[in-house]
Design a protein around this motif. Structure first.
Motif, PDB file in Angstrom:
ATOM      1  N   ALA A  78      65.505  59.109 -14.311  1.00 17.54           N
ATOM      2  CA  ALA A  78      64.286  58.752 -13.518  1.00 17.54           C
ATOM      3  C   ALA A  78      62.953  59.353 -14.237  1.00 17.54           C
ATOM      4  O   ALA A  78      61.947  58.848 -14.285  1.00 17.54           O
ATOM      5  CB  ALA A  78      64.209  59.030 -12.111  1.00 17.54           C
ATOM      6  N   ARG A  79      62.994  60.553 -14.479  1.00 12.77           N
ATOM      7  CA  ARG A  79      61.974  61.143 -14.956  1.00 12.77           C
ATOM      8  C   ARG A  79      61.551  60.614 -16.266  1.00 12.77           C
ATOM      9  O   ARG A  79      60.182  61.123 -16.727  1.00 12.77           O
ATOM     10  CB  ARG A  79      62.183  62.992 -15.226  1.00 12.77           C
ATOM     11  N   SER A  80      62.104  60.117 -17.056  1.00 13.92           N
ATOM     12  CA  SER A  80      61.774  59.578 -18.286  1.00 13.92           C
ATOM     13  C   SER A  80      61.052  58.227 -18.313  1.00 13.92           C
ATOM     14  O   SER A  80      60.927  57.420 -19.261  1.00 13.92           O
ATOM     15  CB  SER A  80      62.848  59.769 -19.297  1.00 13.92           C
ATOM     16  N   ILE A  81      61.120  57.595 -17.008  1.00 15.80           N
ATOM     17  CA  ILE A  81      60.775  56.164 -16.731  1.00 15.80           C
ATOM     18  C   ILE A  81      59.465  56.218 -16.119  1.00 15.80           C
ATOM     19  O   ILE A  81      59.340  56.888 -14.942  1.00 15.80           O
ATOM     20  CB  ILE A  81      61.760  55.333 -15.967  1.00 15.80           C
ATOM     21  N   ASP A  82      58.480  55.656 -16.533  1.00 12.44           N
ATOM     22  CA  ASP A  82      57.215  55.368 -16.046  1.00 12.44           C
ATOM     23  C   ASP A  82      57.003  54.588 -14.794  1.00 12.44           C
ATOM     24  O   ASP A  82      56.240  54.865 -13.897  1.00 12.44           O
ATOM     25  CB  ASP A  82      55.958  54.670 -16.947  1.00 12.44           C
ATOM     26  N   ALA A  83      57.731  53.581 -14.453  1.00  8.33           N
ATOM     27  CA  ALA A  83      57.774  52.702 -13.469  1.00  8.33           C
ATOM     28  C   ALA A  83      58.233  53.348 -12.178  1.00  8.33           C
ATOM     29  O   ALA A  83      58.853  54.426 -12.144  1.00  8.33           O
ATOM     30  CB  ALA A  83      58.736  51.343 -13.719  1.00  8.33           C
ATOM     31  N   ASP A  84      57.941  52.825 -11.079  1.00 12.89           N
ATOM     32  CA  ASP A  84      58.417  53.363  -9.782  1.00 12.89           C
ATOM     33  C   ASP A  84      59.574  52.638  -9.550  1.00 12.89           C
ATOM     34  O   ASP A  84      59.947  51.344  -9.592  1.00 12.89           O
ATOM     35  CB  ASP A  84      57.517  52.490  -8.596  1.00 12.89           C
ATOM     36  N   LEU A  85      60.780  53.694  -9.579  1.00  9.21           N
ATOM     37  CA  LEU A  85      62.093  53.043  -9.164  1.00  9.21           C
ATOM     38  C   LEU A  85      62.302  52.690  -7.770  1.00  9.21           C
ATOM     39  O   LEU A  85      63.618  52.186  -7.501  1.00  9.21           O
ATOM     40  CB  LEU A  85      63.167  54.202  -9.895  1.00  9.21           C
ATOM     41  N   GLY A  86      61.449  52.741  -6.849  1.00  8.43           N
ATOM     42  CA  GLY A  86      61.779  52.187  -5.644  1.00  8.43           C
ATOM     43  C   GLY A  86      62.754  53.227  -4.839  1.00  8.43           C
ATOM     44  O   GLY A  86      63.352  54.011  -5.319  1.00  8.43           O
ATOM     45  N   ASP A  87      62.884  52.849  -3.805  1.00  6.15           N
ATOM     46  CA  ASP A  87      63.651  53.685  -2.820  1.00  6.15           C
ATOM     47  C   ASP A  87      64.662  52.599  -1.724  1.00  6.15           C
ATOM     48  O   ASP A  87      64.060  51.747  -1.155  1.00  6.15           O
ATOM     49  CB  ASP A  87      62.878  54.546  -1.576  1.00  6.15           C
TER      50      ASP A  87
END
Length: 137
Positions: A78-87
């Motif tokens: 997750a830390r390497s992804i710029d997008a909002d991964l949501g919950d």
């Protein structure tokens, strides 16, 4: 003169801080989900224990590394992804229609890859959607 210099330094620091903060805040861009998917419904029963088990297994294999153990968007990648991964546990996520979740999960966009070739079995796809429905707060 000292007050002016100090004031300018504070102003510059505030401007720099605002740019740093803005770089961390991601604007949630709405998904453009085609009507075909918006009207889709999950053919599996929400309480089908076997489908939930299959969905959890496939989630662990394909989704957990980014979305985390329980879908909070806190997986190791997750830390390497710029997008909002949501919950996935949020009321906002859970309020979405089945077909919308299906589209987002398997068609994807931007940093969310397309999984149509990785998860080819339709039953497995819907099993993941069924499992995602169990991730409530």
């Amino acid at each position: 003169m000292k007050k002016l210099k100090m004031s300018m330094m504070v102003s510059c620091a505030l401007v720099m801080l605002s740019f740093v903060l803005m770089s961390f805040v991601q604007e949630k861009k709405p998904w453009d989900v085609p009507a075909k998917y918006q009207s889709m419904t999950n053919p599996q029963a929400a309480d089908d224990a076997e489908m939930i088990k299959i969905g959890k297994m496939n989630y662990a294999r394909h989704c957990k590394s980014c979305h985390g153990n329980i879908g909070k968007g806190d997986g190791p990648k997750a830390r390497s992804i710029d997008a909002d991964l949501g919950d996935f546990t949020s009321a906002e996520f859970q309020a979405q229609k089945d077909g919308v979740i299906y589209y987002q999960s398997f068609i994807g966009r931007d940093d969310m890859p397309n999984f149509e070739k990785k998860i080819v079995d339709e039953e497995d796809r819907w099993a993941i959607v069924t499992y995602l429905r169990t991730l409530k707060k």
